[in-house]
Every structure is written in C-alpha cells, then in structure tokens.
Enzyme design. Structure first.
Site, PDB file in Angstrom:
ATOM      1  CB  ALA A  13      -0.949  -0.010   1.195  1.00  0.00           C
ATOM      2  CD  GLN A  16       6.585   3.533  -9.088  1.00  0.00           C
ATOM      3  OE1 GLN A  16       6.420   4.609  -9.671  1.00  0.00           O
ATOM      4  NE2 GLN A  16       6.890   2.418  -9.705  1.00  0.00           N
ATOM      5  NE  ARG A  95      13.949  -9.540 -13.330  1.00  0.00           N
ATOM      6  CZ  ARG A  95      14.030 -10.080 -14.552  1.00  0.00           C
ATOM      7  NH1 ARG A  95      15.184 -10.445 -15.039  1.00  0.00           N
ATOM      8  NH2 ARG A  95      12.959 -10.223 -15.284  1.00  0.00           N
ATOM      9  CG  ASN A 108       8.140 -11.569  -5.549  1.00  0.00           C
ATOM     10  OD1 ASN A 108       8.187 -11.052  -4.449  1.00  0.00           O
ATOM     11  ND2 ASN A 108       8.533 -10.956  -6.648  1.00  0.00           N
ATOM     12  CD  GLN A 115       0.499 -11.203   0.293  1.00  0.00           C
ATOM     13  OE1 GLN A 115       0.076 -11.193  -0.863  1.00  0.00           O
ATOM     14  NE2 GLN A 115       1.270 -10.251   0.774  1.00  0.00           N
ATOM     15  CB  VAL A 132      -1.244  -5.947  -9.202  1.00  0.00           C
ATOM     16  CG1 VAL A 132      -0.424  -4.947 -10.012  1.00  0.00           C
ATOM     17  CG2 VAL A 132      -2.735  -5.677  -9.392  1.00  0.00           C
ATOM     18  N   GLY A 133       1.078  -7.951  -8.282  1.00  0.00           N
ATOM     19  CA  GLY A 133       2.520  -8.139  -8.039  1.00  0.00           C
ATOM     20  C   GLY A 133       3.073  -9.237  -8.940  1.00  0.00           C
ATOM     21  CG  ASP A 162      -0.343  -6.493 -20.265  1.00  0.00           C
ATOM     22  OD1 ASP A 162       0.769  -5.971 -20.312  1.00  0.00           O
ATOM     23  OD2 ASP A 162      -0.713  -7.215 -19.317  1.00  0.00           O
ATOM     24  NE  ARG A 165       1.685  -0.908 -20.396  1.00  0.00           N
ATOM     25  CZ  ARG A 165       2.464  -1.575 -19.567  1.00  0.00           C
ATOM     26  NH1 ARG A 165       2.673  -2.870 -19.734  1.00  0.00           N
ATOM     27  NH2 ARG A 165       3.064  -0.972 -18.558  1.00  0.00           N
ATOM     28  CG  HIS A 190       1.581  -8.888 -16.701  1.00  0.00           C
ATOM     29  ND1 HIS A 190       1.322  -7.792 -17.501  1.00  0.00           N
ATOM     30  CD2 HIS A 190       2.474  -8.458 -15.780  1.00  0.00           C
ATOM     31  CE1 HIS A 190       2.019  -6.756 -17.063  1.00  0.00           C
ATOM     32  NE2 HIS A 190       2.734  -7.133 -16.030  1.00  0.00           N
TER      33      HIS A 190
HETATM   34  P1  NAX Z   1       6.970  -0.596  -5.379  1.00  0.00           P
HETATM   35  O1  NAX Z   1       8.303  -1.244  -5.169  1.00  0.00           O
HETATM   36  O2  NAX Z   1       6.874   0.883  -5.521  1.00  0.00           O
HETATM   37  O3  NAX Z   1       6.006  -0.995  -4.162  1.00  0.00           O
HETATM   38  C1  NAX Z   1       5.853  -2.290  -3.735  1.00  0.00           C
HETATM   39  C2  NAX Z   1       5.464  -2.223  -2.273  1.00  0.00           C
HETATM   40  O4  NAX Z   1       5.152  -3.536  -1.873  1.00  0.00           O
HETATM   41  C3  NAX Z   1       6.585  -1.711  -1.374  1.00  0.00           C
HETATM   42  O5  NAX Z   1       6.096  -0.634  -0.589  1.00  0.00           O
HETATM   43  C4  NAX Z   1       6.953  -2.934  -0.535  1.00  0.00           C
HETATM   44  O6  NAX Z   1       7.350  -2.585   0.777  1.00  0.00           O
HETATM   45  C5  NAX Z   1       5.639  -3.695  -0.550  1.00  0.00           C
HETATM   46  N1  NAX Z   1       5.769  -5.122  -0.311  1.00  0.00           N
HETATM   47  C6  NAX Z   1       6.737  -5.985  -0.683  1.00  0.00           C
HETATM   48  N2  NAX Z   1       6.488  -7.206  -0.224  1.00  0.00           N
HETATM   49  C7  NAX Z   1       5.327  -7.130   0.460  1.00  0.00           C
HETATM   50  C8  NAX Z   1       4.570  -8.060   1.208  1.00  0.00           C
HETATM   51  N3  NAX Z   1       4.969  -9.329   1.353  1.00  0.00           N
HETATM   52  N4  NAX Z   1       3.432  -7.651   1.798  1.00  0.00           N
HETATM   53  C9  NAX Z   1       3.029  -6.354   1.700  1.00  0.00           C
HETATM   54  N5  NAX Z   1       3.718  -5.423   1.020  1.00  0.00           N
HETATM   55  C10 NAX Z   1       4.850  -5.799   0.414  1.00  0.00           C
HETATM   56  O7  NAX Z   1       6.320  -1.364  -6.610  1.00  0.00           O
HETATM   57  P2  NAX Z   1       5.079  -0.906  -7.510  1.00  0.00           P
HETATM   58  O8  NAX Z   1       5.574  -0.059  -8.617  1.00  0.00           O
HETATM   59  O9  NAX Z   1       3.993  -0.400  -6.648  1.00  0.00           O
HETATM   60  O10 NAX Z   1       4.690  -2.326  -8.168  1.00  0.00           O
HETATM   61  C11 NAX Z   1       4.117  -3.353  -7.395  1.00  0.00           C
HETATM   62  C12 NAX Z   1       4.080  -4.650  -8.196  1.00  0.00           C
HETATM   63  O11 NAX Z   1       3.272  -4.491  -9.341  1.00  0.00           O
HETATM   64  C13 NAX Z   1       5.443  -5.117  -8.702  1.00  0.00           C
HETATM   65  O12 NAX Z   1       5.557  -6.524  -8.500  1.00  0.00           O
HETATM   66  C14 NAX Z   1       5.360  -4.845 -10.186  1.00  0.00           C
HETATM   67  O13 NAX Z   1       6.201  -5.696 -10.930  1.00  0.00           O
HETATM   68  C15 NAX Z   1       3.907  -5.122 -10.449  1.00  0.00           C
HETATM   69  N6  NAX Z   1       3.331  -4.582 -11.681  1.00  0.00           N
HETATM   70  C16 NAX Z   1       2.382  -5.314 -12.299  1.00  0.00           C
HETATM   71  C17 NAX Z   1       1.722  -4.864 -13.414  1.00  0.00           C
HETATM   72  C18 NAX Z   1       0.658  -5.674 -14.071  1.00  0.00           C
HETATM   73  O14 NAX Z   1       0.168  -5.235 -15.116  1.00  0.00           O
HETATM   74  N7  NAX Z   1       0.246  -6.824 -13.559  1.00  0.00           N
HETATM   75  C19 NAX Z   1       2.084  -3.568 -14.044  1.00  0.00           C
HETATM   76  C20 NAX Z   1       2.797  -2.636 -13.105  1.00  0.00           C
HETATM   77  C21 NAX Z   1       3.790  -3.291 -12.174  1.00  0.00           C
HETATM   78  O15 NAX Z   1       4.969  -3.524 -12.890  1.00  0.00           O
END
Ligand code: NAX
Length: 331
Positions: A13, A16, A95, A108, A115, A132-133, A162, A165, A190
């Site tokens: 939360a 970004q 990564r 991951n 969860q 999403v992650g 996607d 886009r 994805h």
């Molecule tokens: P950020 O690195 O800005 O934020 C991720 C946040 O998750 C951090 O604040 C971190 O502390 C927290 N976090 C890590 N592990 C956690 C856990 N076990 N429990 C709770 N919080 C945790 O990344 P952000 O740009 O917000 O992207 C988040 C994820 O979305 C990334 O895995 C990214 O690859 C993925 N994406 C997926 C997309 C999709 O289309 N499916 C597109 C956008 C993005 O690339």
C-alpha cells in the site's frame, strides 16, 4: 441509509501503485459513487515501509473522502485480510541486481503462500482476490492453491494494463480514439510472451486488420510494442508504470462487478477450464465477460488463426514453466 462498506485489503500500500490507487478507491472510482469503502492497508514490517504507510494514510485522511469509512494499517496479514471483501495483492519484491526472473518467481512465490492462507482463514467468505505483483499469473496460482476454501473463480490476475496499452497502439495507428477499439484480448501471461490479439479486436466496429491494412505492422511492431511497453516506461522514467497500473486495476475490478456491454469483452487472467487449449488450472489471460452478479465467463468460440495459436501456445508454455518452478508452493 448508506450501504455497508466494502472492505478492501491492499498489499504494497505504500508503494508506487498503492500511492496512485488508494485515492481512487477512496473516492469511489472502483466500487461506485455511492459505495462506502474501508481500507486495510498492508505493508512489510520494515520501519521505513510502515512510516511511508502512515504518510499515505495521513494524506487519505486529509482528502476527507466522503466514502472512506475506516483505515487499518498493518504488517500483520491476519489483521490485514480480516473480513476483507476484496484482496488486491499489489506488493511484491522487485527484481534485485543480478537476480534472474526464475529467482524472482521463487522468492516472490513464498509471499503468496502466506497471503493465500491468510485470505482463506480470515477474509470474508466470498472474498475476491486480484494479483498485480509480478509474476502476477503465477503468484495468483500460488495464492489460489493456498486458499482451498475460496472458489477458484474468485481469483484473477491483472492483464488489463496490457489491454489498455494495446488499445492505445491500435487507435494511434488507425487514427481513431482508443474508445473505438473493442474486444481487445490479451492471451496468456503478463510478460513479454503475452499475445495481443489484433485479429479479434474491432476498431469502430470493423475487424482490426481491415481498419489497419498493414499486416507487417500488426504482426511486428504492434505486438512488440505492447509486449515491451513496461520495459520502455522503466527506461524512460527510471521507474515502472504506476498510475497506468493503478488505473488498470480500477478498470479490472469495476468491470468484473458490472455487466459487460453487449459486444465488448475484457482481458482477465483467470483459472483456465481448458478453453482454447490452455491446460485447465493455469492462470492465463482470456477474453471475459461479467454478468454483474460477480460471475464471469470466458468468451467461447473466437476464431484462432495459426499465427495466433503459435503465440498463445508460446505464452502458455512459459506459464507451465513458471508453474514447474513453484510446484512445491501449491500445497
Ligand atoms: P513498489 O516497489 O513501488 O512498491 C511495492 C510495495 O510492496 C513496497 O512498498 C513494498 O514494501 C511492498 N511489499 C513488498 N512485499 C510485500 C509483502 N509481502 N506484503 C506487503 N507489502 C509488500 O512497486 P510498484 O511499482 O507499486 O509495483 C508493485 C508490483 O506491481 C510489482 O511486482 C510490479 O512488478 C507489479 N506490476 C504489475 C503490473 C501488471 O500489469 N500486472 C504492471 C505494473 C507493475 O509492474
């Protein structure tokens, strides 16, 4: 009398995407302008992450959103997923230097075991989970397997960014507006193997390949641009896509809750039932319609050319390879 609040758990939360997403949920853009929401904001226990989360919560308070009823800030997943109606699993580890994609998948993966179990034990019975992650399809598979009491249909992963886009690229080439592009399906993973299906897309109601009479571009630059768009944004911005990802998640959830307009479809990565030759049980992106009651259906009988077949198969092979890496996490 106002409706009871929908409780939404969001992991990552303070990241970004979280920063771009939370005000949009709290202002009614995900669940509607008369639907109160409660937010369970979940972060890792690191001091920096929890401090950043406090800051995000202060900003949300300072917006005085009429629909925001409650916030819970926590690094404890049992508390975080307690009674949630929607679980938006955004957080995951990025990564690191020298890390291979396979390392990322296994590292991951374990997050989504915990969860999934916490959702199974603590969430509302009919909780919907969206991952999403990244790698989101395989993380979704792991969470789903670790939540055996939750229907598999309640799990999805996000390929809507996607799709959006791909719509923008087709519209740009055709000289149309992106709202003219419909039935734009992303198939598979994805990742850079995803297949954006220009053959079944329509532009202004016409088949995409009639509206864009340039097969070389469709088979070449179009597909490559969509597949590589995330990398292009990282190169340009030094950071990965954030508000476009948050926007896609708003679209994803809203369109799973709303009846899909006649003639339209949405790309959603869901548990395959074997449709289109995708092995049952994989989380793969399909064209989906929703009926407004929470049920969704994979659109049947779309024509799949040999060209499309090869690309879908390649993406599905990647999903199978990812699955083989995390098989032991499936419980
Ligand atoms: P950020 O690195 O800005 O934020 C991720 C946040 O998750 C951090 O604040 C971190 O502390 C927290 N976090 C890590 N592990 C956690 C856990 N076990 N429990 C709770 N919080 C945790 O990344 P952000 O740009 O917000 O992207 C988040 C994820 O979305 C990334 O895995 C990214 O690859 C993925 N994406 C997926 C997309 C999709 O289309 N499916 C597109 C956008 C993005 O690339």
């Amino acid at each position: 009398m106002s409706k009871p609040a929908i409780r939404v758990a969001v992991t990552g939360a303070a990241g970004q995407i979280g920063y771009a997403l939370l005000p949009r949920i709290a202002s009614g853009q995900m669940f509607g302008p008369d639907q109160p929401v409660a937010l369970n904001l979940i972060e890792i226990p690191a001091e920096k992450a929890m401090a950043a989360l406090q800051g995000v919560a202060m900003e949300l308070e300072d917006c005085s959103f009429p629909l925001l009823h409650e916030m819970v800030l926590t690094s404890d997943i049992a508390t975080g997923f307690k009674d949630c109606d929607w679980a938006l699993l955004v957080g995951s580890k990025p990564r690191g230097p020298g890390m291979e994609r396979n390392d990322l998948i296994t590292e991951n993966g374990s997050i989504f075991v915990g969860q999934g179990k916490a959702i199974n034990a603590h969430a509302a019975k009919d909780c919907r989970t969206v991952v999403v992650g990244n790698p989101c399809n395989t993380n979704c598979l792991i969470a789903m397997h670790n939540a055996p009491d939750v229907p598999q249909a309640n799990f999805s992963a996000m390929t809507r960014l996607d799709e959006n886009r791909a719509k923008a690229q087709l519209a740009g080439k055709a000289g149309s507006h992106h709202t003219d592009v419909t039935t734009m399906t992303i198939w598979g993973n994805h990742s850079a193997t995803q297949y954006p299906d220009f053959e079944n897309a329509k532009i202004g109601g016409r088949p995409g390949r009639e509206a864009i009479d340039d097969r070389d571009w469709l088979e070449g630059d179009f597909i490559k641009t969509v597949q590589q768009r995330g990398a292009a944004i990282i190169k340009a911005r030094g950071l990965s896509s954030a508000f476009s990802a948050a926007n896609a998640l708003i679209d994803h959830v809203r369109d799973l809750r709303t009846p899909t307009p006649a003639g339209e479809t949405h790309s959603v990565a869901v548990c395959s039932d074997g449709s289109y030759g995708v092995p049952a049980g994989l989380i793969s992106s399909f064209p989906v319609t929703a009926d407004g009651s929470g049920q969704w259906t994979i659109v049947p009988d779309l024509p799949i050319s040999d060209f499309a077949r090869q690309r879908i198969d390649a993406s599905v092979a990647e999903l199978q390879q990812e699955r083989s890496l995390i098989e032991k996490l499936l419980g």
